[in-house]
Write an enzyme that holds these catalytic residues in place. Sequence first.
Site, PDB file in Angstrom:
ATOM      1  N   PRO A   2     -40.347 -15.543 -18.562  1.00 28.65           N
ATOM      2  CA  PRO A   2     -39.401 -14.970 -19.812  1.00 28.65           C
ATOM      3  C   PRO A   2     -39.332 -16.163 -20.718  1.00 28.65           C
ATOM      4  CG  PRO A   2     -38.672 -14.208 -17.812  1.00 28.65           C
ATOM      5  CD  PRO A   2     -39.715 -15.109 -17.537  1.00 28.65           C
ATOM      6  N   GLU A   3     -39.111 -16.177 -22.004  1.00 26.80           N
ATOM      7  CA  GLU A   3     -39.275 -16.818 -23.204  1.00 26.80           C
ATOM      8  C   GLU A   3     -37.803 -17.160 -23.141  1.00 26.80           C
ATOM      9  OE1 GLU A   3     -41.759 -18.501 -24.821  1.00 26.80           O
ATOM     10  OE2 GLU A   3     -43.264 -16.819 -24.239  1.00 26.80           O
ATOM     11  N   LYS A  51     -34.058 -21.942 -20.819  1.00 31.83           N
ATOM     12  CA  LYS A  51     -34.354 -20.577 -19.839  1.00 31.83           C
ATOM     13  C   LYS A  51     -33.361 -20.516 -18.526  1.00 31.83           C
ATOM     14  CE  LYS A  51     -39.179 -20.762 -20.897  1.00 31.83           C
ATOM     15  NZ  LYS A  51     -40.328 -20.927 -20.184  1.00 31.83           N
TER      16      LYS A  51
END
Length: 191
Positions: A2-3, A51
Amino acid sequence: MPEGDTVFRTADKLRTALEGKVLTRCDVRVPRFAAVDLSGQTVDEVLSRGKHLFIRVGAASIHSHLKMDGAWIIGRVRAPAYKIRIVLETPDSRASGIDLGVLEVLDRATDMTTVEHLGPDLLGEDWSAQTAAANLVADPDRPLAEALLDQRVMAGVGNVFANELCFVFGLLPGTAVAQLSDPVRLATRAQ
């Protein structure tokens, strides 16, 4: 993976579900932290840094990183029990951490030391395109996509954004950072 924007939105959902509410259940399913029970305490704050996610409860901070397959689910979970790493419940909500790559319970007073090595957060208050650009060009021979994925350069860029940025700027991912004509423009576009 995931970004950073996915993690940012996840933190917002967790904030809505948990922040300011008393935990009625805290079930940590990681052996090292299995005895931790924050039930009866109020969730003070939920925040993201690049993140990384932090759920601050009293003197504790629940730190998680989604890695490749992780997710926080609000409400009913449709996953095998062995994939659930943590369950946090309040009188009106349930948040479950599924397949989290990192899950640890830290001392809240020092939880940010875990992420102090990160560059400026694309969605954080510390964002600075100039700092990110300076970090980016610090190693001019490094391949651009590799440098963009380095969270010490700027926190939050993942594979999708790194490759899209290369495409938008007309550069192959393996192009040396030195070939980038305007690093501040690239950092600004990344944000």
